[in-house]
Enzyme design. Structure first.
Site, PDB file in Angstrom:
ATOM      1  CB  THR A 185      23.332  91.315 -12.363  1.00 38.12           C
ATOM      2  OG1 THR A 185      22.769  92.403 -13.092  1.00 38.12           O
ATOM      3  CG2 THR A 185      22.484  91.034 -11.145  1.00 38.12           C
ATOM      4  CD  GLU A 330      20.237  88.808  -8.906  1.00 38.97           C
ATOM      5  OE1 GLU A 330      21.193  88.025  -9.125  1.00 38.97           O
ATOM      6  OE2 GLU A 330      19.655  89.451  -9.798  1.00 38.97           O
ATOM      7  CE  LYS A 440       6.505  76.276 -25.128  1.00 41.64           C
ATOM      8  NZ  LYS A 440       5.512  77.059 -24.438  1.00 41.64           N
ATOM      9  CD1 TRP A 445       9.301  73.295 -21.791  1.00 41.45           C
ATOM     10  CD2 TRP A 445      10.341  75.082 -22.637  1.00 41.45           C
ATOM     11  NE1 TRP A 445       8.501  74.389 -21.568  1.00 41.45           N
ATOM     12  CE2 TRP A 445       9.114  75.501 -22.078  1.00 41.45           C
ATOM     13  CE3 TRP A 445      11.158  76.047 -23.240  1.00 41.45           C
ATOM     14  CZ2 TRP A 445       8.700  76.823 -22.089  1.00 41.45           C
ATOM     15  CZ3 TRP A 445      10.743  77.364 -23.247  1.00 41.45           C
ATOM     16  CH2 TRP A 445       9.526  77.743 -22.682  1.00 41.45           C
TER      17      TRP A 445
HETATM   18  P1  ADP Z   1      24.077  87.520 -14.628  1.00 43.81           P
HETATM   19  O1  ADP Z   1      22.693  87.130 -14.168  1.00 43.81           O
HETATM   20  O2  ADP Z   1      24.172  88.933 -14.982  1.00 43.81           O
HETATM   21  O3  ADP Z   1      24.706  86.568 -15.641  1.00 43.81           O
HETATM   22  P2  ADP Z   1      25.228  86.188 -12.399  1.00 43.81           P
HETATM   23  O4  ADP Z   1      26.696  86.036 -12.363  1.00 43.81           O
HETATM   24  O5  ADP Z   1      24.528  86.512 -11.151  1.00 43.81           O
HETATM   25  O6  ADP Z   1      24.988  87.346 -13.384  1.00 43.81           O
HETATM   26  O7  ADP Z   1      24.622  84.887 -13.074  1.00 43.81           O
HETATM   27  C1  ADP Z   1      23.797  83.973 -12.411  1.00 43.81           C
HETATM   28  C2  ADP Z   1      23.302  82.930 -13.377  1.00 43.81           C
HETATM   29  O8  ADP Z   1      24.387  82.144 -13.864  1.00 43.81           O
HETATM   30  C3  ADP Z   1      22.354  81.916 -12.784  1.00 43.81           C
HETATM   31  O9  ADP Z   1      21.040  82.414 -12.744  1.00 43.81           O
HETATM   32  C4  ADP Z   1      22.492  80.748 -13.729  1.00 43.81           C
HETATM   33  O10 ADP Z   1      21.678  80.898 -14.873  1.00 43.81           O
HETATM   34  C5  ADP Z   1      23.916  80.835 -14.150  1.00 43.81           C
HETATM   35  N1  ADP Z   1      24.711  79.867 -13.394  1.00 43.81           N
HETATM   36  C6  ADP Z   1      25.493  80.086 -12.324  1.00 43.81           C
HETATM   37  N2  ADP Z   1      26.086  78.940 -11.921  1.00 43.81           N
HETATM   38  C7  ADP Z   1      25.672  77.979 -12.758  1.00 43.81           C
HETATM   39  C8  ADP Z   1      25.926  76.574 -12.880  1.00 43.81           C
HETATM   40  N3  ADP Z   1      26.760  75.936 -12.077  1.00 43.81           N
HETATM   41  N4  ADP Z   1      25.293  75.911 -13.863  1.00 43.81           N
HETATM   42  C9  ADP Z   1      24.453  76.532 -14.702  1.00 43.81           C
HETATM   43  N5  ADP Z   1      24.185  77.843 -14.647  1.00 43.81           N
HETATM   44  C10 ADP Z   1      24.781  78.561 -13.698  1.00 43.81           C
END
Ligand code: ADP
Length: 542
Positions: A185, A330, A440, A445
């Protein structure tokens, strides 16, 4: 009774075999780090990956060993991917934009045995070489280069390894649950964690990616994955490309708007994929160059929430459908993609615009649910209004982290994404925020994503991040960090007035802080944690 049909394991090598057999002459373009453009095809790429697979075996590398890559999206990188996974080794793509300490951590955590690298990353390797003792082979993605040898004498060269081998090679028949690749990640919310994909999960994910209700990818497409191969395997596109036999344009190191517009126009790209910041700079460049991006009929945006203004500009000015998608490392990553249903054909253009802003709905193969934020055992209604923690299950969803820590799943077997979302009756997902980024205020929220989307639609605002700042009375209140467009002299008052009638007045940020730049992490996302550390107390000393 068992059925009487053939069983064939779902293997990554079968994707390449298909591309070579039925789409052998389909072109693959690649921008190299030396600025050259190479023209190849699936047949050559297949042959080269077989030759490399033989070379890796002669180096003594064994199935299940981790082979790392530090490289841009280019042809040799693609060939290395297929050689490594096809041979039963594990392809570990690393994000070169990480800090040296993070790189060292990841390479040691994965116990990588060999490392492929683009020559541009040699300084990075030299900086950490003494701390990554498990790496036995350094392979430069290019031809022999004496300047590289002068610094790292044991370097092997990709092109030399290939010259020594022919393509007479059969891919091994592996169990389909064999590990194929490893991604960490980007560590936005903590230490990077390893996710270990299988051949089966990768092939099923690729099939889902190509479906009309996802990317609608076919042999008629020319695809440009701007998203790097080290960011969740370029969202699976290099596998889906082989599966469909579409043409590929690999953009190499230059991901600025200008370079991308040129690639799209020169090679008639029909579909491109990237994070929101990529599209922002591409739109500016297309406008400046007077390009209509005429060949591109869709672009996929994910990785972070896409500001509605981007989706609207692509549709109105370029007749291009922006497919908003959601996923995580993931989840391989596709969790949802925004494609409409037949009943939506009758929507007005305003209603359609609203629908297109959603992150879309799950393809066959994944399921979503929402759970109460305070009571994790309580489901939340999927009515498009109620917010809950987003959880997911499916064929290409994590079961366990590489190091088994932390536990990946809830007790009843779902992966909790850490995102807060709504889902409507048709399955359309709206990500409200990451649970850690929600603001918050009193008992209520406020979505930082919503505040940012409004701000960046202002023509004088280049970037905006909404963060939770500590507040004596309300606990937290929103503060907006803003990077102005060059030449702009917009004031705090004008920014705040821009929220009038767009959201409830109690959600409007308490303060605007103008900064020169907002740092992006390796995946192109704003590093909000640092912003909170720097500006989180501004309202206390007001
Ligand atoms: P990291 O968790 O380290 O940033 P990732 O690339 O796996 O790595 O990120 C996943 C996260 O990115 C998601 O849990 C979400 O919060 C955000 N995310 C991915 N795509 C979108 C989207 N289209 N809109 C909003 N958030 C997004």
């Amino acid at each position: 009774m068992l059925g009487k049909m053939m069983y064939q394991p779902l293997l990554i090598s079968s994707l390449m075999e298909h591309a070579a057999r039925y789409h052998g002459d389909t072109v693959v373009i690649s921008k190299e780090v030396d600025g050259q453009t190479s023209h190849s095809d699936w047949s050559t790429i297949s042959n080269n990956s077989k030759r490399l697979a033989k070379a890796l075996a002669t180096l003594g590398l064994k199935p299940s060993e981790r082979i790392a890559t530090l490289a841009w999206n280019n042809r040799r990188h693609l060939e290395a991917w297929y050689a490594v996974s096809g041979s039963g080794m594990i392809c570990h793509t690393i994000n070169p934009r990480l800090f040296p300490e993070q790189l060292t951590f990841i390479i040691n955590d994965a116990e990588d045995r060999a490392l492929f690298f683009d020559v541009t990353f040699l300084p990075l390797i030299m900086a950490i070489k003494d701390q990554i003792k498990n790496v036995k082979h350094f392979i430069c993605l290019g031809d022999r280069d004496d300047k590289v040898l002068a610094q790292l004498p044991e370097t092997l060269f990709f092109d030399e390894l290939l010259v020594e081998q022919d393509a007479d090679f059969e891919w091994p028949e592996l169990d389909e649950t064999t590990a194929s690749s490893l991604c960490y990640t980007s560590g936005t919310t903590g230490n990077p964690k390893g996710i270990l994909y299988t051949h089966r999960s990768t092939v099923l994910h690729s099939m889902a990616l190509c479906m009309p209700d996802a990317l609608d990818l076919s042999a008629r497409d020319v695809m440009l994955p701007v998203v790097p191969m080290f960011h969740v395997n370029a969202w699976g596109t290099p596998y889906a490309a082989a599966l469909t036999g579409c043409s590929l344009v690999l953009p190499g190191p230059n991901l600025d708007g200008d370079s991308l517009v040129t690639l799209i126009d020169d090679y008639q790209v029909t579909a491109a994929l990237g994070v929101p910041t990529i599209w922002q700079s591409l739109l500016a460049a297309a406008n400046a160059k007077g390009s209509k991006l005429a060949s591109m009929n869709r672009n996929v945006v994910g990785g972070a929430a896409c500001p509605p203004s981007i989706i609207k500009t692509f549709k109105d000015d370029y007749n291009c459908d922006t497919l908003h998608a959601w996923g995580m490392t993931e989840t391989s990553p596709i969790g949802t993609v925004n494609q409409i249903k037949s009943k939506h054909n009758a929507l007005s253009s305003d209603e359609m615009e609203k629908l297109r802003q959603s992150q879309g709905r799950p393809p066959y193969g994944v399921k979503l649910r929402l759970m109460d934020t305070d009571n994790p055992l309580e489901p939340v209604a999927e009515d498009g209004e109620s917010q809950g923690r987003l959880q997911i299950q499916g064929h290409w969803i994590i079961n366990d982290y590489y190091t088994h820590k932390p536990d990946a799943l809830t007790e009843d077997g779902w992966f909790d994404t850490g995102d807060i979302a709504t889902i409507d009756g048709d399955g359309y997902l709206n990500i409200r925020d990451r649970s850690k980024d929600l603001i918050k205020s009193g008992g209520e929220w406020i979505s930082s994503v919503e505040l940012e989307n409004i701000a960046v639609a202002h023509p004088q605002i280049k970037m905006a991040a909404a963060i939770a700042a500590s507040h004596e009375k309300w606990g937290e209140r929103p503060v907006l960090i803003v990077v102005k467009e060059p030449e702009s002299n917009i004031t705090e008052e004008q920014v705040l007035e821009y929220y009038d009638d767009k959201i409830a007045s109690w959600q409007v940020p308490n303060k605007v802080v103008f900064v020169d730049n907002i740092q992006l992490n390796g995946a192109g996302k704003m590093v909000k944690k640092d912003l909170r550390d720097t500006h989180g107390d501004v309202l206390l000393h007001a």
